[in-house]
Design a protein around this motif. Structure first.
Motif, PDB file in Angstrom:
ATOM      1  N   ASP A   1      36.238 -43.116  26.142  1.00 38.02           N
ATOM      2  CA  ASP A   1      35.281 -42.729  25.158  1.00 38.02           C
ATOM      3  C   ASP A   1      36.025 -41.715  24.271  1.00 38.02           C
ATOM      4  O   ASP A   1      35.326 -40.918  23.809  1.00 38.02           O
ATOM      5  CB  ASP A   1      34.022 -42.253  25.871  1.00 38.02           C
ATOM      6  CG  ASP A   1      33.206 -43.255  26.419  1.00 38.02           C
ATOM      7  OD1 ASP A   1      32.827 -44.169  25.906  1.00 38.02           O
ATOM      8  OD2 ASP A   1      32.755 -43.032  27.814  1.00 38.02           O
TER       9      ASP A   1
ATOM     10  N   SER B   1      33.913 -54.436  24.942  1.00 41.70           N
ATOM     11  CA  SER B   1      34.501 -55.266  25.625  1.00 41.70           C
ATOM     12  C   SER B   1      35.989 -54.990  25.830  1.00 41.70           C
ATOM     13  O   SER B   1      36.614 -55.262  26.717  1.00 41.70           O
ATOM     14  CB  SER B   1      34.092 -56.585  25.263  1.00 41.70           C
ATOM     15  OG  SER B   1      34.822 -56.946  24.155  1.00 41.70           O
TER      16      SER B   1
ATOM     17  N   GLN C   1      25.714 -53.562  22.142  1.00 41.90           N
ATOM     18  CA  GLN C   1      25.703 -53.918  23.602  1.00 41.90           C
ATOM     19  C   GLN C   1      25.490 -55.296  23.408  1.00 41.90           C
ATOM     20  O   GLN C   1      26.042 -56.104  24.740  1.00 41.90           O
ATOM     21  CB  GLN C   1      24.593 -53.211  24.507  1.00 41.90           C
ATOM     22  CG  GLN C   1      24.971 -51.751  24.645  1.00 41.90           C
ATOM     23  CD  GLN C   1      26.385 -51.743  25.401  1.00 41.90           C
ATOM     24  OE1 GLN C   1      27.628 -51.762  24.653  1.00 41.90           O
ATOM     25  NE2 GLN C   1      26.483 -51.851  26.593  1.00 41.90           N
ATOM     26  N   GLU C   2      24.703 -56.060  22.838  1.00 39.53           N
ATOM     27  CA  GLU C   2      24.128 -57.118  23.255  1.00 39.53           C
ATOM     28  C   GLU C   2      24.004 -58.077  21.987  1.00 39.53           C
ATOM     29  O   GLU C   2      23.189 -57.209  20.786  1.00 39.53           O
ATOM     30  CB  GLU C   2      22.844 -57.066  23.863  1.00 39.53           C
ATOM     31  CG  GLU C   2      22.507 -57.920  24.873  1.00 39.53           C
ATOM     32  CD  GLU C   2      21.535 -58.973  24.013  1.00 39.53           C
ATOM     33  OE1 GLU C   2      21.215 -58.550  23.299  1.00 39.53           O
ATOM     34  OE2 GLU C   2      21.587 -60.013  24.588  1.00 39.53           O
TER      35      GLU C   2
ATOM     36  N   ARG D   1      29.883 -48.377  14.772  1.00 42.02           N
ATOM     37  CA  ARG D   1      29.394 -48.037  16.170  1.00 42.02           C
ATOM     38  C   ARG D   1      27.860 -47.990  16.114  1.00 42.02           C
ATOM     39  O   ARG D   1      27.360 -47.667  17.224  1.00 42.02           O
ATOM     40  CB  ARG D   1      30.139 -46.871  16.922  1.00 42.02           C
ATOM     41  CG  ARG D   1      31.695 -47.094  17.262  1.00 42.02           C
ATOM     42  CD  ARG D   1      31.992 -46.123  18.298  1.00 42.02           C
ATOM     43  NE  ARG D   1      33.299 -45.904  18.045  1.00 42.02           N
ATOM     44  CZ  ARG D   1      33.945 -45.123  17.174  1.00 42.02           C
ATOM     45  NH1 ARG D   1      33.138 -44.474  16.608  1.00 42.02           N
ATOM     46  NH2 ARG D   1      35.105 -45.096  17.348  1.00 42.02           N
TER      47      ARG D   1
ATOM     48  N   ASP E   1      35.972 -46.292  23.245  1.00 41.54           N
ATOM     49  CA  ASP E   1      34.332 -46.499  23.466  1.00 41.54           C
ATOM     50  C   ASP E   1      34.184 -47.479  24.493  1.00 41.54           C
ATOM     51  O   ASP E   1      34.105 -48.620  24.599  1.00 41.54           O
ATOM     52  CB  ASP E   1      33.735 -47.020  22.364  1.00 41.54           C
ATOM     53  CG  ASP E   1      32.146 -46.997  22.485  1.00 41.54           C
ATOM     54  OD1 ASP E   1      31.499 -47.033  23.471  1.00 41.54           O
ATOM     55  OD2 ASP E   1      31.660 -46.914  21.415  1.00 41.54           O
ATOM     56  N   SER E   2      33.797 -46.880  26.008  1.00 43.45           N
ATOM     57  CA  SER E   2      33.590 -47.752  27.171  1.00 43.45           C
ATOM     58  C   SER E   2      32.370 -48.897  27.001  1.00 43.45           C
ATOM     59  O   SER E   2      32.427 -49.660  28.012  1.00 43.45           O
ATOM     60  CB  SER E   2      33.142 -46.846  28.417  1.00 43.45           C
ATOM     61  OG  SER E   2      32.432 -46.014  28.250  1.00 43.45           O
ATOM     62  N   ARG E   3      31.939 -48.759  26.061  1.00 46.91           N
ATOM     63  CA  ARG E   3      30.525 -49.672  25.829  1.00 46.91           C
ATOM     64  C   ARG E   3      31.291 -51.150  25.311  1.00 46.91           C
ATOM     65  O   ARG E   3      30.597 -52.171  25.273  1.00 46.91           O
ATOM     66  CB  ARG E   3      29.501 -49.246  25.103  1.00 46.91           C
ATOM     67  CG  ARG E   3      28.667 -48.233  25.688  1.00 46.91           C
ATOM     68  CD  ARG E   3      27.645 -47.653  24.965  1.00 46.91           C
ATOM     69  NE  ARG E   3      28.514 -47.273  23.716  1.00 46.91           N
ATOM     70  CZ  ARG E   3      27.812 -46.561  22.622  1.00 46.91           C
ATOM     71  NH1 ARG E   3      26.568 -46.472  22.504  1.00 46.91           N
ATOM     72  NH2 ARG E   3      28.504 -46.273  21.473  1.00 46.91           N
TER      73      ARG E   3
ATOM     74  N   ARG F   1      36.715 -52.011  28.107  1.00 40.93           N
ATOM     75  CA  ARG F   1      36.583 -52.488  29.394  1.00 40.93           C
ATOM     76  C   ARG F   1      37.853 -53.392  29.935  1.00 40.93           C
ATOM     77  O   ARG F   1      38.270 -53.299  31.063  1.00 40.93           O
ATOM     78  CB  ARG F   1      35.397 -53.215  29.636  1.00 40.93           C
ATOM     79  CG  ARG F   1      34.200 -52.180  29.722  1.00 40.93           C
ATOM     80  CD  ARG F   1      32.956 -52.902  30.308  1.00 40.93           C
ATOM     81  NE  ARG F   1      32.754 -53.944  29.533  1.00 40.93           N
ATOM     82  CZ  ARG F   1      31.666 -54.031  28.449  1.00 40.93           C
ATOM     83  NH1 ARG F   1      31.002 -53.104  28.245  1.00 40.93           N
ATOM     84  NH2 ARG F   1      31.508 -55.080  28.042  1.00 40.93           N
TER      85      ARG F   1
END
Lengths: 331, 331
Positions: A216, A188, A125-126, A98, A184-186, A191
DNA sequence: CACCGCCCTGACAACGTTGTCGGAATGTCT
DNA sequence: AGACATTCCGACAACGTTGTCAGGGCGGTG
């Protein structure tokens, strides 16, 4: 190689030809060279070969996952290997834990080692930083999670639909008071699974209680704590959905400790070993991780052979496996 | 690199210096070079660098295990990575699937790729073929199983003693009728665990019944079948020892199906996820696989730094974890 | 002002291999 | 016997990089 050539009394190029199995070397010379190779413990240097060779292939690919010891990612790893190994391609694997910086660092490290391709489970994130790799024509396939800020081939589960089916499975038994424990809400996946949960609840007109939805949780212990919290509420849920393999394991433990494993329904995302032997056996939404690895590797090899083209998204089917814990009816 | 040099208006060598962070380049030039590097998407080529470099290190090591998806080996893998990664060393992993030819082929493949070292879980009967690698000074460490026909550093569990303790644990409850289910009998681990079983039984004067001792169960299903056979005997054992993680899982399943999980004691070799949540929870002799990976990698790096020397055998402690299934008393 | 030493920088060869090309030897046909 | 094709082999340069060494510029010293 020079020594081999000298011992066999031939030129360097002839040794090269024999070592690579090229045609056009007489039987006699070939055996003489092979004998010299054996005698001198000569080992062909693939890195030098690769440097000079026209196709410039190192016969190596990079695999970046969250943790090679996590059974889900270990299965992906094995799937990739199943495809790579018969082609003589070695797999370099690394765990990102992570850490977004590790992701960029390790991609860079693998690129410097000139891997022929890269399979990545995005954790940052990106993924915009991949642009320069793509410009230099490094084939890349993402697995399990949707990359952002960059267009590459991707192999996914339909997380929304899969979660929806898992939650619907409990709704169908009459549950309306369903709690959701997310990772982990970051990511995809987290979500999308949350969306799937909301969609399923909405479809049946079930109310989503904010204090029954959490994010999380990362470890078995996190999920264990979260379920403990839920069970202590005066007004508690009748069913749980856990969005990831370790979270399901934590929930099983907490339910067991509370003696509620036969009262409260549980469906988990990801299958795991022994799920069928727990009491009650655990109903899961199973992804086929190994197959995800297979497909990712096949797409990667196709890209390597055929060059760039429109990027594709490949969805691997998942399915609900009813085993008991998900079929507990609400009281 | 030539393009970078041209764009920055410097020589190749200066670019090399900047890329490698060597001292003795003026601030101004360094930034000019770095700008050119960024502008051209230049990526340092480690394979070429390695070819020319004096130390000739590729920053890569090879790991050969039975199956990267098996939790035990996945943990070893992770342990190796924990040590390698901070040193900037990448790990190439491959699965041998008990195929002796694959072992030799893959060692050769990794040697051709010029890995700096090799960590091997031997699966072939004999590792004499390693002699040529050792002559060419490739550092090698074996893990989990004793290599034959060659002297290399090795990291092991004391399988005899560990098994002895596990069996003794059941003998101490009064069991004398203990069955043993072993894995691939060609492996040193299987043989040693069998010896441990015999030693423990002998120490208590318990009789070893040949038809209660079996070998070469390889999968969950194999062990499941074997336990089914045992349970169908008119005169059946009161306790089982399973010599490997998957075998324990198969035994749990068979006992459960026969409804005898609370009648017949079970101790298994290797810990596994969820063992503590089964009913009864499963008593195991636990190895610390990740620690084995750590130690193997540390020994390997020491060899790489310090060169050859007398080979060592490192024993990683294991321990019995009582959880319930091993504490069932004989009727 | 001549000289020395230090700091930067670049030219060149080399790492181990293979692509290219040309040449020697052999065989075949007229 | 001469022309030509075919087969087999080696000399050479090049892949992208770094180790070695030498040289240019500059400040300080006698």
């Amino acid at each position: 190689m020079r020594d081999v050539a000298a011992l066999a009394g031939v030129s360097l190029k002839t040794v090269s030809r024999v070592v690579n199995g090229e045609a056009g070397v007489s039987e006699a010379l070939a055996t003489r060279v092979n004998r010299a190779v054996a005698q001198l413990d000569y080992r062909h240097n693939l890195t030098a070969s690769n440097l000079r060779r026209a196709d410039r292939r190192t016969g190596t690919l990079g695999l970046l996952v969250e943790d090679v010891a996590n059974p889900f990612f270990a299965d992906i790893h094995r799937g990739v290997e199943d495809v790579a190994s018969p082609r003589g391609v070695a797999v370099m694997a690394a765990s990102l834990d992570r850490d977004p910086e590790a992701e960029e660092t390790l991609v860079s490290a693998f690129a410097s080692r000139r891997v022929d391709g890269l399979i990545l489970v995005p954790t940052a994130q990106e993924q915009g930083y991949l642009a320069s790799e793509i410009r230099s024509a490094l084939p890349i396939v993402c697995v399990d999670r949707t990359p952002r800020g960059v267009r590459v081939d991707t192999v996914l589960t339909n997380n929304v639909e899969a979660t929806q089916q898992g939650v619907q499975h409990m709704l169908a038994q009459g549950h309306r008071r369903i709690a959701y424990i997310g990772g982990d809400s970051r990511l995809s996946t987290a979500r999308e699974r949350h969306s799937g949960f909301l969609a399923a609840m909405a479809a049946e007109g079930a109310r989503v209680r904010p204090d029954w939805v959490s994010f999380d949780s990362l470890t078995i212990d996190d999920a264990h704590g979260e379920v403990e919290r839920l069970l202590a509420l005066p007004d508690r849920p009748t069913a749980l959905f856990t969005a990831q393999n370790f979270l399901t394991m934590g929930a099983v433990r907490a339910l067991r400790e509370a003696g509620l494993e036969h009262e409260i329904a549980l469906v988990g995302f990801d299958d795991f070993l022994m799920a069928d032997l727990l009491e009650p056996a655990v109903t899961v939404v199973a992804q086929d991780a190994r197959e995800m690895g297979h497909v990712a590797a096949e797409i990667l090899f196709r890209r390597m052979d055929e060059g760039p083209g429109p990027t594709t998204v490949h969805v691997i089917p998942s399915r609900v496996i009813p085993r008991g814990s998900g079929e507990i009816a609400p009281r």
